[in-house]
Design a protein around this motif. Structure first.
Motif, short mmCIF file in Angstrom:
data_model
loop_
_atom_site.label_atom_id
_atom_site.label_comp_id
_atom_site.label_asym_id
_atom_site.label_seq_id
_atom_site.Cartn_x
_atom_site.Cartn_y
_atom_site.Cartn_z
N VAL A 1 -1.24 3.86 16.40
CA VAL A 1 -1.15 3.89 14.95
C VAL A 1 0.17 3.23 14.58
O VAL A 1 1.23 3.63 15.08
CB VAL A 1 -1.19 5.34 14.41
N ARG A 2 0.10 2.20 13.73
CA ARG A 2 1.33 1.52 13.29
C ARG A 2 2.15 2.47 12.42
O ARG A 2 1.60 3.22 11.62
CB ARG A 2 1.01 0.25 12.52
N ALA A 3 3.46 2.43 12.57
CA ALA A 3 4.36 3.30 11.81
C ALA A 3 4.58 2.71 10.42
O ALA A 3 5.57 2.04 10.16
CB ALA A 3 5.68 3.45 12.56
N THR A 4 3.62 2.93 9.54
CA THR A 4 3.68 2.41 8.17
C THR A 4 3.42 3.51 7.13
O THR A 4 3.07 3.22 5.99
CB THR A 4 2.65 1.29 7.96
N ALA A 5 3.59 4.77 7.51
CA ALA A 5 3.29 5.88 6.59
C ALA A 5 4.14 5.81 5.33
O ALA A 5 3.67 6.16 4.25
CB ALA A 5 3.48 7.22 7.30
N PHE A 6 5.40 5.37 5.44
CA PHE A 6 6.24 5.28 4.25
C PHE A 6 5.61 4.34 3.23
O PHE A 6 5.53 4.66 2.03
CB PHE A 6 7.66 4.81 4.59
N ALA A 7 5.17 3.17 3.66
CA ALA A 7 4.59 2.19 2.75
C ALA A 7 3.32 2.74 2.09
O ALA A 7 3.12 2.58 0.88
CB ALA A 7 4.27 0.89 3.48
N GLU A 8 2.48 3.41 2.88
CA GLU A 8 1.25 3.98 2.32
C GLU A 8 1.58 5.06 1.29
O GLU A 8 0.96 5.12 0.22
CB GLU A 8 0.36 4.53 3.43
N ASP A 9 2.56 5.91 1.59
CA ASP A 9 2.97 6.95 0.66
C ASP A 9 3.58 6.35 -0.62
O ASP A 9 3.29 6.79 -1.72
CB ASP A 9 3.98 7.89 1.34
N TRP A 10 4.40 5.32 -0.45
CA TRP A 10 5.04 4.68 -1.62
C TRP A 10 3.98 4.04 -2.52
O TRP A 10 4.05 4.17 -3.75
CB TRP A 10 6.07 3.64 -1.17
N LYS A 11 3.00 3.38 -1.93
CA LYS A 11 1.92 2.77 -2.73
C LYS A 11 1.16 3.85 -3.51
O LYS A 11 0.88 3.67 -4.69
CB LYS A 11 0.94 1.99 -1.83
#
Length: 180
Positions: free
Chosen positions: A131-141
């Motif tokens: 799993v790519r570490a992109t949770a911040f971006a998804e949460d921000w969107k």
């Protein structure tokens, strides 16, 4: 005869490249060109750093309001300070795994003052898919009702307020003029 020599040379080249680390699997973490960086894939336990260091241990690793880290099997505590999203930490990626073991893929950055970990991907031990570490971006969107988190830091109201108050380098005497 030439074919045999060519195969031996190719085998020798591949063996030398593997030995020196020049060939990295296509699915491994990507280097960023930072001094002291080293690709590192390992298993570790996800921990609340403040809990580990002071014993102040709220439930669920602080519910996303605290910095998280990784404890390796040898007891080494690593600060997980970066994710795949520009200028964003790895806490939201690690939070669902609070207190659990994960396998991580990223970069260890060694500096005389500190060693940090830049998380690029993670998975539960034994899983095959990363799993790519992109949770911040998804949460921000989600929080900002937008489809695009690219250059989020330029559009974020909290970041903008901090920059207006403290300047781009954290000094209040270097405050940019208000945007119109």
């Amino acid at each position: 005869m030439g074919d045999v020599i060519m195969r031996r040379l190719c085998s020798l080249f591949i063996a030398a490249a593997l030995y020196t680390g020049a060939i990295v699997p296509a699915d491994a973490a990507q280097k960023w060109g930072i001094d002291g960086e080293m690709i590192a894939q390992f298993e570790a336990k996800v921990v609340d750093l403040l809990c580990e260091l002071s014993g102040d241990c709220p439930a669920s690793c602080g519910g996303g309001k605290r910095q998280l880290g990784l404890v390796r099997d040898d007891g080494t505590l690593l600060l997980a300070v970066k994710s795949n999203t520009l200028f964003a930490g790895a806490a939201l990626d690690l939070l669902p795994h609070c207190g659990e073991r994960v396998e991580v893929d990223g970069l260890i950055i060694s500096h005389p003052a500190m060693v940090i970990y830049m998380l690029q991907r993670l998975r539960k031990p034994g899983d095959t898919d990363w799993v790519r570490a992109t949770a911040f971006a998804e949460d921000w969107k989600r929080r900002n009702n937008t489809e695009n988190a690219k250059r989020w830091f330029r559009r974020d109201s909290i970041s903008g307020e901090v920059i207006r108050t403290f300047g781009k380098v954290g000094r209040p005497d270097i405050v940019p003029p208000p945007s119109e």
